[in-house]
Design a protein around this motif. Structure first.
Motif, PDB file in Angstrom:
ATOM      1  N   ILE A  41       1.144  -1.306   0.193  1.00  0.00           N
ATOM      2  CA  ILE A  41       0.310   0.161   0.089  1.00  0.00           C
ATOM      3  C   ILE A  41       1.052   1.421  -0.072  1.00  0.00           C
ATOM      4  O   ILE A  41       1.119   2.267  -0.797  1.00  0.00           O
ATOM      5  CB  ILE A  41      -1.677  -0.642   0.807  1.00  0.00           C
ATOM      6  CG1 ILE A  41      -2.189  -0.643   1.051  1.00  0.00           C
ATOM      7  CG2 ILE A  41      -1.646   1.404   0.734  1.00  0.00           C
ATOM      8  CD1 ILE A  41      -3.136  -1.035   2.173  1.00  0.00           C
ATOM      9  N   PRO A  42       1.938   1.766   0.975  1.00  0.00           N
ATOM     10  CA  PRO A  42       2.454   2.358   0.901  1.00  0.00           C
ATOM     11  C   PRO A  42       3.174   2.940   0.013  1.00  0.00           C
ATOM     12  O   PRO A  42       4.077   3.402  -0.846  1.00  0.00           O
ATOM     13  CB  PRO A  42       2.678   2.873   2.443  1.00  0.00           C
ATOM     14  CG  PRO A  42       3.617   1.103   2.799  1.00  0.00           C
ATOM     15  CD  PRO A  42       1.894   0.368   2.231  1.00  0.00           C
ATOM     16  N   GLY A 121      -6.306   1.653  -4.272  1.00  0.00           N
ATOM     17  CA  GLY A 121      -6.796   2.740  -4.565  1.00  0.00           C
ATOM     18  C   GLY A 121      -8.120   2.590  -4.158  1.00  0.00           C
ATOM     19  O   GLY A 121      -8.675   3.696  -3.077  1.00  0.00           O
ATOM     20  N   ASP A 122      -8.595   1.665  -3.598  1.00  0.00           N
ATOM     21  CA  ASP A 122     -10.077   1.058  -2.424  1.00  0.00           C
ATOM     22  C   ASP A 122      -9.437   2.128  -1.153  1.00  0.00           C
ATOM     23  O   ASP A 122     -10.120   1.964  -0.625  1.00  0.00           O
ATOM     24  CB  ASP A 122     -10.174  -0.275  -2.932  1.00  0.00           C
ATOM     25  CG  ASP A 122     -10.920  -0.822  -4.301  1.00  0.00           C
ATOM     26  OD1 ASP A 122     -10.938   0.565  -4.963  1.00  0.00           O
ATOM     27  OD2 ASP A 122     -11.084  -2.307  -4.075  1.00  0.00           O
ATOM     28  N   TYR A 123      -8.063   1.058  -1.604  1.00  0.00           N
ATOM     29  CA  TYR A 123      -7.514   1.386   0.499  1.00  0.00           C
ATOM     30  C   TYR A 123      -8.303   3.290   0.524  1.00  0.00           C
ATOM     31  O   TYR A 123      -8.302   3.863   1.622  1.00  0.00           O
ATOM     32  CB  TYR A 123      -6.240   1.289   0.797  1.00  0.00           C
ATOM     33  CG  TYR A 123      -5.835   1.136   2.083  1.00  0.00           C
ATOM     34  CD1 TYR A 123      -6.258   0.264   2.633  1.00  0.00           C
ATOM     35  CD2 TYR A 123      -4.679   1.905   2.049  1.00  0.00           C
ATOM     36  CE1 TYR A 123      -5.381   0.772   4.678  1.00  0.00           C
ATOM     37  CE2 TYR A 123      -4.144   2.405   3.348  1.00  0.00           C
ATOM     38  CZ  TYR A 123      -4.571   1.724   4.623  1.00  0.00           C
ATOM     39  OH  TYR A 123      -4.245   2.063   5.476  1.00  0.00           O
ATOM     40  N   LEU A 124      -7.201   3.949  -0.691  1.00  0.00           N
ATOM     41  CA  LEU A 124      -6.895   5.141  -0.247  1.00  0.00           C
ATOM     42  C   LEU A 124      -8.260   5.798   0.299  1.00  0.00           C
ATOM     43  O   LEU A 124      -8.433   7.120  -0.185  1.00  0.00           O
ATOM     44  CB  LEU A 124      -6.747   5.734  -1.704  1.00  0.00           C
ATOM     45  CG  LEU A 124      -4.997   5.458  -1.565  1.00  0.00           C
ATOM     46  CD1 LEU A 124      -4.770   6.413  -2.706  1.00  0.00           C
ATOM     47  CD2 LEU A 124      -4.262   6.077   0.188  1.00  0.00           C
ATOM     48  N   PHE A 125      -9.897   5.378  -0.521  1.00  0.00           N
ATOM     49  CA  PHE A 125     -10.950   5.934  -0.202  1.00  0.00           C
ATOM     50  C   PHE A 125     -10.987   5.925   0.640  1.00  0.00           C
ATOM     51  O   PHE A 125     -11.824   6.680   1.488  1.00  0.00           O
ATOM     52  CB  PHE A 125     -11.755   5.167  -2.017  1.00  0.00           C
ATOM     53  CG  PHE A 125     -12.177   5.846  -2.831  1.00  0.00           C
ATOM     54  CD1 PHE A 125     -12.284   7.242  -2.721  1.00  0.00           C
ATOM     55  CD2 PHE A 125     -11.850   5.228  -3.882  1.00  0.00           C
ATOM     56  CE1 PHE A 125     -12.650   7.854  -4.283  1.00  0.00           C
ATOM     57  CE2 PHE A 125     -12.124   6.148  -5.663  1.00  0.00           C
ATOM     58  CZ  PHE A 125     -12.706   7.124  -5.454  1.00  0.00           C
ATOM     59  N   ALA A 126     -10.903   5.045   1.695  1.00  0.00           N
ATOM     60  CA  ALA A 126     -11.735   4.297   2.320  1.00  0.00           C
ATOM     61  C   ALA A 126     -10.511   5.159   4.367  1.00  0.00           C
ATOM     62  O   ALA A 126     -11.490   5.716   4.618  1.00  0.00           O
ATOM     63  CB  ALA A 126     -10.835   2.808   3.010  1.00  0.00           C
ATOM     64  N   ARG A 127      -9.354   5.283   3.278  1.00  0.00           N
ATOM     65  CA  ARG A 127      -8.955   6.490   4.245  1.00  0.00           C
ATOM     66  C   ARG A 127      -9.561   8.141   4.093  1.00  0.00           C
ATOM     67  O   ARG A 127      -8.792   8.448   5.638  1.00  0.00           O
ATOM     68  CB  ARG A 127      -6.869   6.535   4.095  1.00  0.00           C
ATOM     69  CG  ARG A 127      -6.763   5.528   4.449  1.00  0.00           C
ATOM     70  CD  ARG A 127      -6.391   5.535   6.062  1.00  0.00           C
ATOM     71  NE  ARG A 127      -4.968   4.857   6.323  1.00  0.00           N
ATOM     72  CZ  ARG A 127      -5.198   4.340   7.731  1.00  0.00           C
ATOM     73  NH1 ARG A 127      -6.435   4.280   8.345  1.00  0.00           N
ATOM     74  NH2 ARG A 127      -4.085   3.345   8.208  1.00  0.00           N
TER      75      ARG A 127
END
Length: 333
Positions: A41-42, A121-127
């Motif tokens: 992720i990072p 991208g999904d993770y960043l939306f959640a963040r």
């Protein structure tokens, strides 16, 4: 502010004015893009965030809040939210468009794979949603969550409109208001709402963000035909090869004779493209003044962005935001 005011570009002057706050935004982004369990992720996020984008959207969030007299720290979180949403959409866009380059660098989906780009991208939306809740302002939450939905809707509409030479100008405007202008509008409007300003200031900044975003995307679409690959990190004619229905093509098709219409049906509708077709497409656009008409439309929206700021407080940031609208269209003026 170390930049010379006279020589610096508007977004550079804005960045210099907001340097300390943008530093706080960058720090927050790096903190929140971390993951204890999934180092991919990072890695993927840093590849895109470190690519040198202008960070116009988060700067507009900070500028709007400051212009409206906000004195808290919630705008830092909203600016990071806006950047996370933008980065997430870029990751997804590159998968959808099968892109190999962004901002002059290989795309994440090329360096890793499509699955990584989509899931990060999904993770960043959640963040982003975690961050937008933290200022504890329901109106701001509504603005940003609506923008996220509108962006996704705009991308789907663009996908379905691609390759369809009957696509109307109204549909095109709906696409770019969704995929681009919605986040500009949310960035500026949320700053006013967070500062507790009334409906008039909120509407003025919403109109500014919408008009600036529309102008920005029209210019981007025009530059794809203008040989400005260095400025945009794109190859001239990418939209033609991807069979996207952008404003210059829509305007040219509206004026097409039978032979030209068959050309568009073959190259855009059926995807039967060969050597010399890009040059022929450019010749048709030029013959029907489609490129010039598109330039005028971009200038019209930039002017609307500037006039939308007239009722807001007299402030150096207001002038920088006006200049930013001019800068967006200077590339094609």
């Amino acid at each position: 502010m170390s930049l010379d005011h006279a020589s610096a570009k508007p977004h550079e002057r804005l960045a210099a004015h907001l340097e300390a706050e943008m530093g706080a935004v960058d720090q927050l982004i790096r903190e929140r893009m971390a993951s204890r369990h999934a180092p991919r992720i990072p890695e993927v996020t840093a590849h895109l965030i470190d690519a040198g984008g202008k960070r116009i959207r988060p700067m507009l969030t900070l500028a709007a809040a400051n212009l409206c007299g906000y004195e808290g720290e919630g705008h830092i979180k909203l600016a990071a939210t806006v950047e996370f949403i933008h980065t997430a959409t870029l990751l997804h866009d590159d998968v959808v468009d099968e892109s190999n380059q962004r901002r002059g660098r290989p795309t994440a989906n090329l360096l890793w794979d499509n699955k990584s780009s989509v899931l990060v991208g999904d993770y960043l939306f959640a963040r982003a949603f975690q961050l937008m809740v933290e200022p504890q302002n329901l109106d701001v939450l509504e603005i940003l969550s609506n923008a996220a939905a509108t962006i996704a809707e705009g991308e789907v509409l663009q996908m379905t409109a691609a390759m369809d030479i009957t696509t109307s100008e109204d549909t095109y405007m709906q696409v770019i208001r969704g995929k681009t202008a919605a986040l500009f509008q949310a960035a500026t409007e949320s700053g006013a709402v967070l500062a507790g300003r009334g409906d008039a200031d909120r509407e003025a900044l919403a109109q500014y963000g919408d008009a600036l975003g529309v102008s920005f995307q029209i210019v981007d679409d025009l530059l794809d035909w203008g040989g400005a690959s260095g400025a945009m990190g794109k190859n001239t004619g990418d939209d033609f090869r991807e069979r996207k229905m952008t404003l210059p093509v829509i305007r040219a098709i509206a004026k097409a004779d039978a032979t030209e219409r068959e050309f568009w049906a073959r190259t855009i509708g059926r995807g039967d493209q060969g050597e010399g077709d890009l040059e022929q497409a450019f010749a048709i656009l030029t013959r029907h003044d489609a490129l010039e008409e598109t330039r005028v439309e971009a200038l019209r929206f930039a002017d609307h962005a500037k006039t939308s700021l007239a009722s807001l407080p007299d402030h150096p940031l207001r002038e920088m935001m006006r200049d930013l609208a001019d800068y967006v269209v200077e590339r094609i003026a």
